[in-house]
Scaffold this motif. Structure first.
Motif, PDB file in Angstrom:
ATOM      1  N   ALA A 127     134.728 177.532  26.702  1.00 47.55           N
ATOM      2  CA  ALA A 127     133.689 177.333  25.694  1.00 47.55           C
ATOM      3  C   ALA A 127     134.248 177.574  24.292  1.00 47.55           C
ATOM      4  O   ALA A 127     133.956 176.821  23.352  1.00 47.55           O
ATOM      5  N   TYR A 128     135.072 178.594  24.161  1.00 48.17           N
ATOM      6  CA  TYR A 128     135.648 178.900  22.849  1.00 48.17           C
ATOM      7  C   TYR A 128     136.607 177.794  22.412  1.00 48.17           C
ATOM      8  O   TYR A 128     136.606 177.379  21.243  1.00 48.17           O
ATOM      9  N   GLU A 129     137.424 177.308  23.350  1.00 43.94           N
ATOM     10  CA  GLU A 129     138.382 176.250  23.021  1.00 43.94           C
ATOM     11  C   GLU A 129     137.663 174.965  22.609  1.00 43.94           C
ATOM     12  O   GLU A 129     138.115 174.256  21.704  1.00 43.94           O
ATOM     13  N   LYS A 130     136.544 174.676  23.254  1.00 45.54           N
ATOM     14  CA  LYS A 130     135.758 173.497  22.866  1.00 45.54           C
ATOM     15  C   LYS A 130     135.222 173.654  21.442  1.00 45.54           C
ATOM     16  O   LYS A 130     135.222 172.702  20.652  1.00 45.54           O
ATOM     17  N   THR A 131     134.770 174.877  21.142  1.00 44.61           N
ATOM     18  CA  THR A 131     134.238 175.139  19.805  1.00 44.61           C
ATOM     19  C   THR A 131     135.319 174.963  18.743  1.00 44.61           C
ATOM     20  O   THR A 131     135.087 174.367  17.686  1.00 44.61           O
ATOM     21  N   ARG A 132     136.504 175.475  19.039  1.00 49.04           N
ATOM     22  CA  ARG A 132     137.628 175.318  18.102  1.00 49.04           C
ATOM     23  C   ARG A 132     138.038 173.847  17.992  1.00 49.04           C
ATOM     24  O   ARG A 132     138.401 173.373  16.909  1.00 49.04           O
ATOM     25  N   LEU A 133     137.961 173.119  19.110  1.00 48.29           N
ATOM     26  CA  LEU A 133     138.335 171.708  19.107  1.00 48.29           C
ATOM     27  C   LEU A 133     137.393 170.903  18.207  1.00 48.29           C
ATOM     28  O   LEU A 133     137.832 170.003  17.481  1.00 48.29           O
ATOM     29  N   VAL A 134     136.120 171.234  18.248  1.00 49.59           N
ATOM     30  CA  VAL A 134     135.147 170.569  17.371  1.00 49.59           C
ATOM     31  C   VAL A 134     135.483 170.846  15.909  1.00 49.59           C
ATOM     32  O   VAL A 134     135.454 169.939  15.062  1.00 49.59           O
ATOM     33  N   GLU A 135     135.835 172.085  15.615  1.00 47.82           N
ATOM     34  CA  GLU A 135     136.171 172.474  14.237  1.00 47.82           C
ATOM     35  C   GLU A 135     137.408 171.726  13.749  1.00 47.82           C
ATOM     36  O   GLU A 135     137.434 171.190  12.631  1.00 47.82           O
ATOM     37  N   ARG A 136     138.432 171.668  14.580  1.00 47.57           N
ATOM     38  CA  ARG A 136     139.679 170.997  14.198  1.00 47.57           C
ATOM     39  C   ARG A 136     139.475 169.486  14.066  1.00 47.57           C
ATOM     40  O   ARG A 136     140.033 168.853  13.166  1.00 47.57           O
ATOM     41  N   THR A 137     138.673 168.909  14.964  1.00 44.25           N
ATOM     42  CA  THR A 137     138.428 167.462  14.914  1.00 44.25           C
ATOM     43  C   THR A 137     137.674 167.086  13.643  1.00 44.25           C
ATOM     44  O   THR A 137     137.984 166.077  12.993  1.00 44.25           O
ATOM     45  N   LYS A 138     136.702 167.892  13.281  1.00 46.16           N
ATOM     46  CA  LYS A 138     135.936 167.622  12.062  1.00 46.16           C
ATOM     47  C   LYS A 138     136.844 167.698  10.838  1.00 46.16           C
ATOM     48  O   LYS A 138     136.782 166.841   9.939  1.00 46.16           O
ATOM     49  N   ALA A 139     137.715 168.710  10.814  1.00 45.32           N
ATOM     50  CA  ALA A 139     138.636 168.866   9.684  1.00 45.32           C
ATOM     51  C   ALA A 139     139.606 167.682   9.616  1.00 45.32           C
ATOM     52  O   ALA A 139     139.914 167.170   8.528  1.00 45.32           O
ATOM     53  N   ALA A 140     140.081 167.226  10.785  1.00 46.05           N
ATOM     54  CA  ALA A 140     141.022 166.103  10.814  1.00 46.05           C
ATOM     55  C   ALA A 140     140.348 164.813  10.357  1.00 46.05           C
ATOM     56  O   ALA A 140     140.957 163.984   9.670  1.00 46.05           O
ATOM     57  N   LEU A 141     139.103 164.633  10.725  1.00 46.73           N
ATOM     58  CA  LEU A 141     138.361 163.445  10.289  1.00 46.73           C
ATOM     59  C   LEU A 141     138.176 163.446   8.771  1.00 46.73           C
ATOM     60  O   LEU A 141     138.325 162.402   8.112  1.00 46.73           O
ATOM     61  N   MET A 142     137.840 164.602   8.225  1.00 45.91           N
ATOM     62  CA  MET A 142     137.670 164.706   6.782  1.00 45.91           C
ATOM     63  C   MET A 142     138.987 164.418   6.065  1.00 45.91           C
ATOM     64  O   MET A 142     139.017 163.736   5.033  1.00 45.91           O
ATOM     65  N   ARG A 143     140.067 164.894   6.652  1.00 46.04           N
ATOM     66  CA  ARG A 143     141.393 164.671   6.056  1.00 46.04           C
ATOM     67  C   ARG A 143     141.765 163.191   6.118  1.00 46.04           C
ATOM     68  O   ARG A 143     142.272 162.628   5.141  1.00 46.04           O
ATOM     69  N   ALA A 144     141.484 162.558   7.267  1.00 43.81           N
ATOM     70  CA  ALA A 144     141.798 161.133   7.417  1.00 43.81           C
ATOM     71  C   ALA A 144     140.937 160.288   6.481  1.00 43.81           C
ATOM     72  O   ALA A 144     141.382 159.254   5.968  1.00 43.81           O
ATOM     73  N   LYS A 145     139.734 160.737   6.245  1.00 41.47           N
ATOM     74  CA  LYS A 145     138.841 160.013   5.336  1.00 41.47           C
ATOM     75  C   LYS A 145     139.363 160.075   3.904  1.00 41.47           C
ATOM     76  O   LYS A 145     139.342 159.076   3.170  1.00 41.47           O
ATOM     77  N   GLU A 146     139.855 161.256   3.518  1.00 38.02           N
ATOM     78  CA  GLU A 146     140.330 161.446   2.146  1.00 38.02           C
ATOM     79  C   GLU A 146     141.711 160.828   1.933  1.00 38.02           C
ATOM     80  O   GLU A 146     141.968 160.186   0.908  1.00 38.02           O
ATOM     81  N   GLU A 147     142.615 161.021   2.906  1.00 34.33           N
ATOM     82  CA  GLU A 147     143.998 160.596   2.717  1.00 34.33           C
ATOM     83  C   GLU A 147     144.246 159.148   3.149  1.00 34.33           C
ATOM     84  O   GLU A 147     145.047 158.443   2.527  1.00 34.33           O
ATOM     85  N   ASP A 148     143.582 158.724   4.217  1.00 41.03           N
ATOM     86  CA  ASP A 148     143.861 157.391   4.764  1.00 41.03           C
ATOM     87  C   ASP A 148     142.726 156.395   4.539  1.00 41.03           C
ATOM     88  O   ASP A 148     142.820 155.239   4.961  1.00 41.03           O
ATOM     89  N   GLY A 149     141.646 156.865   3.915  1.00 45.05           N
ATOM     90  CA  GLY A 149     140.521 155.960   3.674  1.00 45.05           C
ATOM     91  C   GLY A 149     139.759 155.590   4.942  1.00 45.05           C
ATOM     92  O   GLY A 149     139.167 154.508   5.025  1.00 45.05           O
ATOM     93  N   LEU A 150     139.777 156.479   5.933  1.00 47.10           N
ATOM     94  CA  LEU A 150     139.069 156.216   7.189  1.00 47.10           C
ATOM     95  C   LEU A 150     137.568 156.075   6.927  1.00 47.10           C
ATOM     96  O   LEU A 150     136.960 156.928   6.285  1.00 47.10           O
ATOM     97  N   GLU A 151     136.989 154.985   7.409  1.00 49.57           N
ATOM     98  CA  GLU A 151     135.555 154.763   7.245  1.00 49.57           C
ATOM     99  C   GLU A 151     134.816 155.326   8.459  1.00 49.57           C
ATOM    100  O   GLU A 151     135.110 154.961   9.596  1.00 49.57           O
ATOM    101  N   ILE A 152     133.885 156.206   8.190  1.00 54.21           N
ATOM    102  CA  ILE A 152     133.098 156.820   9.264  1.00 54.21           C
ATOM    103  C   ILE A 152     131.687 156.248   9.207  1.00 54.21           C
ATOM    104  O   ILE A 152     130.955 156.479   8.246  1.00 54.21           O
ATOM    105  N   GLN A 153     131.337 155.496  10.218  1.00 54.21           N
ATOM    106  CA  GLN A 153     130.007 154.897  10.277  1.00 54.21           C
ATOM    107  C   GLN A 153     129.088 155.771  11.126  1.00 54.21           C
ATOM    108  O   GLN A 153     129.462 156.240  12.187  1.00 54.21           O
ATOM    109  N   GLY A 154     127.868 155.970  10.639  1.00 55.38           N
ATOM    110  CA  GLY A 154     126.931 156.822  11.362  1.00 55.38           C
ATOM    111  C   GLY A 154     127.201 158.289  11.093  1.00 55.38           C
ATOM    112  O   GLY A 154     127.904 158.666  10.152  1.00 55.38           O
TER     113      GLY A 154
END
Length: 329
Positions: free
Chosen positions: A29-56
């Motif tokens: 359960a803890y690892e899943k929680t950390r995975l969500v945190e890391r995934t969200k941070a990576a998405l934000m980084r990809a959006k800022e650095e690579d121009g990733l478009e997030i729909q929805g």
């Protein structure tokens, strides 16, 4: 093994790694929680650095990437954002589940720490107890201890209740909800319910039709309703009326007679009804005429039917009573 392509940025590469972990690795359960945190941070980084478009919603995207429900992702985000280090530590050690940590994260830091300390000391504190504490905190002085009959959580009626690791006593909406009673119905039960539904619809339609016919047959404004008056007739007059020799009745108008009404004339002899009846329509009415006693009237009648009448065949097709359109009762 996951390879990194030359044109793949650090953020995109990390996203692929994280998504792979979500699908292939058994996580706590803890690892899943950390995975969500890391995934969200990576998405934000990809959006800022690579121009990733997030729909929805980003939450829905994370849920799809990690093979989790949006509801669980929302709870993990709440733990990441609001839970104290003490609560997270108990989640990491396995002493506290995601649901309990999620409910605890709604409380002030000092209360979270107190709960974490009790859990660390071996005390069994369930998510339901923490949720009740949260509800009490929100309600303040107006809080009332919930009774079993007032609990409205979807969890208790869900088919997945036993296996769910995020069930609470306050759930009102869940994207994984399956109604247990509905899912476990037999074919016979479903058939009977369908028949009951059809019967109910049929009764409703029949009632609507009856109401419609009733409304259509209501008397129009200003139009009086024709009545049937049951009156007595002496045996000495019966044949005169049925033969057509006597086409009138002198009556006290205590019944509100009017043209169009029907007289049901019962023959009486020696104070007893003989069983013979005459049906006649009132076709004329005379009242308030000189020579008539006040309150009395003369009714012109047209006999329509009577008991013991002779048919047209019996009279040789001649005139008489049958010619007047009367029929035998």
């Amino acid at each position: 093994m996951l390879y990194r392509y030359m044109d793949m940025s650090e953020a995109m590469y990390e996203l692929r790694l994280l998504a792979g972990n979500g699908y292939t690795q058994p996580l706590t359960a803890y690892e899943k929680t950390r995975l969500v945190e890391r995934t969200k941070a990576a998405l934000m980084r990809a959006k800022e650095e690579d121009g990733l478009e997030i729909q929805g919603k980003m939450r829905d995207l994370i849920a799809a990437m990690l093979n989790e429900s949006s509801t669980n992702v929302a709870r993990m985000e709440s733990i990441n954002n609001n839970a104290t280090p003490e609560v997270k530590e108990q989640l990491k050690s396995g002493n506290m589940g995601i649901t309990a940590a999620y409910e605890a994260a709604k409380l002030p830091p000092e209360e979270q720490k107190a709960i974490a300390d009790k859990v660390a000391a071996g005390e069994d504190i369930r998510a339901k107890e923490i949720a009740a504490k949260v509800a009490e905190k929100k309600a303040g002085d107006n809080y009332e201890t919930p009774h079993p009959e007032s609990i409205t959580s979807l969890c208790y009626s869900c088919q997945r209740y036993k296996d769910c690791n995020v069930k609470t006593g306050t759930c009102e909406k869940c994207d994984q909800y399956i109604n247990k009673a509905e899912a476990e119905k037999t074919e016979e039960q479903r058939y009977n319910e369908e028949q009951d539904r059809i019967d109910k619809q049929t009764r409703k339609k029949l009632q609507e039709r009856a109401d419609k016919e009733k409304m259509e047959n209501l008397p129009s404004a200003g139009k009086a309703v024709d009545k049937v008056h049951e009156i007595k007739i002496a045996a000495s007059y019966y044949d005169d009326v049925t033969s057509g020799r006597k086409r009138f009745e002198l009556r006290k108008n205590d019944r509100g007679y009017k043209v169009g009404d029907t007289l049901k004339m019962l023959e009486f002899e020696d104070g007893k009804h003989t069983g013979r009846i005459i049906d006649a329509d009132i076709i004329y009415m005379l009242e308030d005429y000189a020579g008539l006693e006040e309150g009395y009237c003369i009714l012109g009648i047209d006999v329509k039917a009577f008991s013991g009448m002779v048919s047209e065949t019996d009279t040789g097709g001649g005139g008489g009573r049958a010619d007047r359109g009367a029929k035998e009762l």
